[in-house]
Motif scaffolding. Sequence first.
Motif, mmCIF file in Angstrom:
data_model
loop_
_atom_site.group_PDB
_atom_site.id
_atom_site.type_symbol
_atom_site.label_atom_id
_atom_site.label_comp_id
_atom_site.label_asym_id
_atom_site.label_seq_id
_atom_site.Cartn_x
_atom_site.Cartn_y
_atom_site.Cartn_z
ATOM 1 N N PHE A 41 -32.365 -40.985 1.520
ATOM 2 C CA PHE A 41 -31.000 -40.703 1.082
ATOM 3 C C PHE A 41 -30.021 -40.760 2.246
ATOM 4 C CE2 PHE A 41 -33.462 -38.246 -2.147
ATOM 5 C CZ PHE A 41 -33.102 -39.003 -3.242
ATOM 6 N N GLU A 42 -30.427 -40.233 3.401
ATOM 7 C CA GLU A 42 -29.533 -40.178 4.567
ATOM 8 C C GLU A 42 -30.295 -40.581 5.814
ATOM 9 O OE1 GLU A 42 -26.227 -40.319 6.344
ATOM 10 O OE2 GLU A 42 -26.224 -39.804 4.228
ATOM 11 N N PRO A 43 -30.076 -41.758 6.344
ATOM 12 C CA PRO A 43 -29.166 -42.768 5.821
ATOM 13 C C PRO A 43 -29.763 -43.406 4.561
ATOM 14 C CG PRO A 43 -30.393 -43.716 7.634
ATOM 15 C CD PRO A 43 -30.790 -42.262 7.541
ATOM 16 N N PRO A 44 -28.941 -44.048 3.733
ATOM 17 C CA PRO A 44 -29.466 -44.697 2.534
ATOM 18 C C PRO A 44 -30.276 -45.938 2.913
ATOM 19 C CG PRO A 44 -27.121 -45.144 2.766
ATOM 20 C CD PRO A 44 -27.495 -44.183 3.856
ATOM 21 N N LEU A 45 -31.584 -45.876 2.641
ATOM 22 C CA LEU A 45 -32.491 -46.971 2.987
ATOM 23 C C LEU A 45 -33.248 -47.441 1.753
ATOM 24 C CD1 LEU A 45 -34.160 -45.503 6.223
ATOM 25 C CD2 LEU A 45 -32.259 -47.135 6.109
ATOM 26 N N VAL A 46 -33.508 -48.741 1.696
ATOM 27 C CA VAL A 46 -34.362 -49.317 0.664
ATOM 28 C C VAL A 46 -35.437 -50.157 1.343
ATOM 29 C CG1 VAL A 46 -32.556 -49.360 -1.111
ATOM 30 C CG2 VAL A 46 -32.926 -51.371 0.332
ATOM 31 N N ALA A 47 -36.558 -50.323 0.653
ATOM 32 C CA ALA A 47 -37.620 -51.220 1.106
ATOM 33 C C ALA A 47 -37.726 -52.354 0.099
ATOM 34 C CB ALA A 47 -38.948 -50.484 1.214
ATOM 35 N N LEU A 48 -37.759 -53.574 0.615
ATOM 36 C CA LEU A 48 -37.810 -54.780 -0.205
ATOM 37 C C LEU A 48 -38.959 -55.648 0.286
ATOM 38 C CD1 LEU A 48 -36.466 -56.894 -2.185
ATOM 39 C CD2 LEU A 48 -35.206 -57.708 -0.164
ATOM 40 N N ALA A 49 -39.836 -56.068 -0.636
ATOM 41 C CA ALA A 49 -40.913 -56.990 -0.276
ATOM 42 C C ALA A 49 -40.491 -58.413 -0.637
ATOM 43 C CB ALA A 49 -42.199 -56.623 -1.010
ATOM 44 N N VAL A 50 -40.716 -59.338 0.311
ATOM 45 C CA VAL A 50 -40.324 -60.732 0.135
ATOM 46 C C VAL A 50 -41.517 -61.612 0.506
ATOM 47 C CG1 VAL A 50 -38.654 -62.510 0.773
ATOM 48 C CG2 VAL A 50 -37.973 -60.101 0.832
ATOM 49 N N LYS A 51 -41.839 -62.564 -0.352
ATOM 50 C CA LYS A 51 -42.983 -63.444 -0.114
ATOM 51 C C LYS A 51 -42.822 -64.212 1.193
ATOM 52 C CE LYS A 51 -45.949 -66.820 -2.282
ATOM 53 N NZ LYS A 51 -46.175 -67.703 -3.402
ATOM 54 N N TYR A 99 -19.562 -64.015 -5.228
ATOM 55 C CA TYR A 99 -18.570 -63.865 -4.173
ATOM 56 C C TYR A 99 -19.256 -63.225 -2.976
ATOM 57 C CZ TYR A 99 -18.176 -59.036 -5.925
ATOM 58 O OH TYR A 99 -18.442 -57.739 -6.328
ATOM 59 N N ILE A 100 -18.555 -63.169 -1.872
ATOM 60 C CA ILE A 100 -19.109 -62.673 -0.611
ATOM 61 C C ILE A 100 -18.323 -61.438 -0.173
ATOM 62 C CG2 ILE A 100 -19.477 -63.268 1.827
ATOM 63 C CD1 ILE A 100 -21.223 -64.920 -0.098
ATOM 64 N N GLU A 101 -19.044 -60.454 0.370
ATOM 65 C CA GLU A 101 -18.388 -59.305 0.989
ATOM 66 C C GLU A 101 -18.907 -59.169 2.415
ATOM 67 O OE1 GLU A 101 -17.656 -55.687 -1.051
ATOM 68 O OE2 GLU A 101 -16.644 -56.713 -2.703
ATOM 69 N N LEU A 112 -24.780 -55.821 -13.022
ATOM 70 C CA LEU A 112 -24.240 -54.491 -13.281
ATOM 71 C C LEU A 112 -23.594 -53.921 -12.028
ATOM 72 C CD1 LEU A 112 -27.081 -52.656 -15.252
ATOM 73 C CD2 LEU A 112 -24.829 -53.305 -16.121
ATOM 74 N N SER A 113 -24.318 -54.022 -10.933
ATOM 75 C CA SER A 113 -23.866 -53.461 -9.664
ATOM 76 C C SER A 113 -24.575 -54.195 -8.538
ATOM 77 C CB SER A 113 -24.178 -51.958 -9.607
ATOM 78 O OG SER A 113 -25.574 -51.731 -9.778
ATOM 79 N N PHE A 114 -24.215 -53.852 -7.316
ATOM 80 C CA PHE A 114 -24.821 -54.500 -6.153
ATOM 81 C C PHE A 114 -24.811 -53.536 -4.982
ATOM 82 C CE2 PHE A 114 -20.357 -54.999 -5.338
ATOM 83 C CZ PHE A 114 -20.245 -54.866 -3.968
ATOM 84 N N PHE A 115 -25.650 -53.860 -4.005
ATOM 85 C CA PHE A 115 -25.529 -53.231 -2.690
ATOM 86 C C PHE A 115 -25.943 -54.247 -1.645
ATOM 87 C CE2 PHE A 115 -29.498 -51.741 -4.577
ATOM 88 C CZ PHE A 115 -30.452 -52.009 -3.605
ATOM 89 N N GLU A 116 -25.417 -54.051 -0.435
ATOM 90 C CA GLU A 116 -25.725 -54.930 0.688
ATOM 91 C C GLU A 116 -26.444 -54.117 1.754
ATOM 92 O OE1 GLU A 116 -22.573 -58.184 1.374
ATOM 93 O OE2 GLU A 116 -21.435 -56.342 0.947
ATOM 94 N N CYS A 117 -27.339 -54.774 2.472
ATOM 95 C CA CYS A 117 -28.164 -54.072 3.447
ATOM 96 C C CYS A 117 -28.214 -54.796 4.786
ATOM 97 C CB CYS A 117 -29.603 -53.952 2.938
ATOM 98 S SG CYS A 117 -29.771 -52.895 1.501
ATOM 99 N N GLN A 118 -28.309 -53.993 5.823
ATOM 100 C CA GLN A 118 -28.608 -54.444 7.179
ATOM 101 C C GLN A 118 -30.059 -54.070 7.448
ATOM 102 O OE1 GLN A 118 -26.549 -55.952 9.661
ATOM 103 N NE2 GLN A 118 -28.526 -56.151 10.672
ATOM 104 N N THR A 136 -25.157 -50.701 3.429
ATOM 105 C CA THR A 136 -23.889 -50.668 4.156
ATOM 106 C C THR A 136 -22.681 -50.863 3.246
ATOM 107 O OG1 THR A 136 -24.054 -53.042 4.604
ATOM 108 C CG2 THR A 136 -24.956 -51.533 6.277
ATOM 109 N N ASN A 137 -22.920 -51.300 2.009
ATOM 110 C CA ASN A 137 -21.828 -51.557 1.078
ATOM 111 C C ASN A 137 -22.425 -51.551 -0.327
ATOM 112 O OD1 ASN A 137 -19.228 -52.291 0.140
ATOM 113 N ND2 ASN A 137 -19.725 -54.462 0.233
ATOM 114 N N ALA A 138 -21.641 -51.119 -1.311
ATOM 115 C CA ALA A 138 -22.110 -51.096 -2.697
ATOM 116 C C ALA A 138 -20.922 -51.170 -3.629
ATOM 117 C CB ALA A 138 -22.914 -49.825 -2.973
ATOM 118 N N GLY A 139 -21.157 -51.646 -4.847
ATOM 119 C CA GLY A 139 -20.108 -51.707 -5.849
ATOM 120 C C GLY A 139 -20.692 -51.765 -7.246
#
Length: 158
Positions: A41-51, A99-101, A112-118, A136-139
Motif C-alpha cells: 500500500f505504501e508505497p503502492p506497488l504491484v507485481a506483474l509477470a511477463v513472458k 493516449y499517453i500520460e 475502466l481505469s488505468f495505472f502507470e508504473c515505474q 506513479t499515476n492512475a485514472g
Amino acid sequence: MDPNAKKTALRGITYGLYVVGTKGDEGVNAFTGNWLTQTSFEPPLVALAVKKDTTSQEQIKKNEVFSVNILETGQKDMATSFFSAIKQEDNKLQGYEFYIEQTGCPIFKDALSFFECQVVDRIEKGDHYIYVGEVTNAGVHKEGDPLTLKETGFNYGG
C-alpha cells in the motif's frame, strides 16, 4: 505429484484480464496479461509477470515502465485482440484508441481505469519475468465491474 490434480488446483487461482502497455524505440506496444497483484500500500506497488523473450518484456526491461488498463466485464474481444502481434495506426492499437500520460505507455480510452508504473525491481526465473512496479499515476474512465478470466471461459495454469 498427480499432474491432473496439479492442473486443477492451479486453475483455481482467480485472475483478472488486463491490457498492459509498454513503450520502445519503435513506438508503443500492448499485451493481455493476467498475472498481476498489488504487493504494497505504501508505497503502492504491484507485481506483474511477463513472458520471457517477448517484445513487451524486452521493452519493460529496457525502459522500466508499463501501464495497466483494467478491462470491463464484457470486453473479452478487447482482451483477445492483444494475444497476438500488434498493429498500430496513429493513436490506435488493434483498433482501440489510446493516449499517453507520464510513462509514455498506452492508456486505452475503453478501459475502466488505468495505472502507470515505474519498475523498482525484477526477478528473472522460469519462463516469465516478474516486474515490481511503483504506481506513479492512475485514472478512472468509468464505473463498472472488471473482466475476469472465468468470465471468458479461458483456463490458465497447470
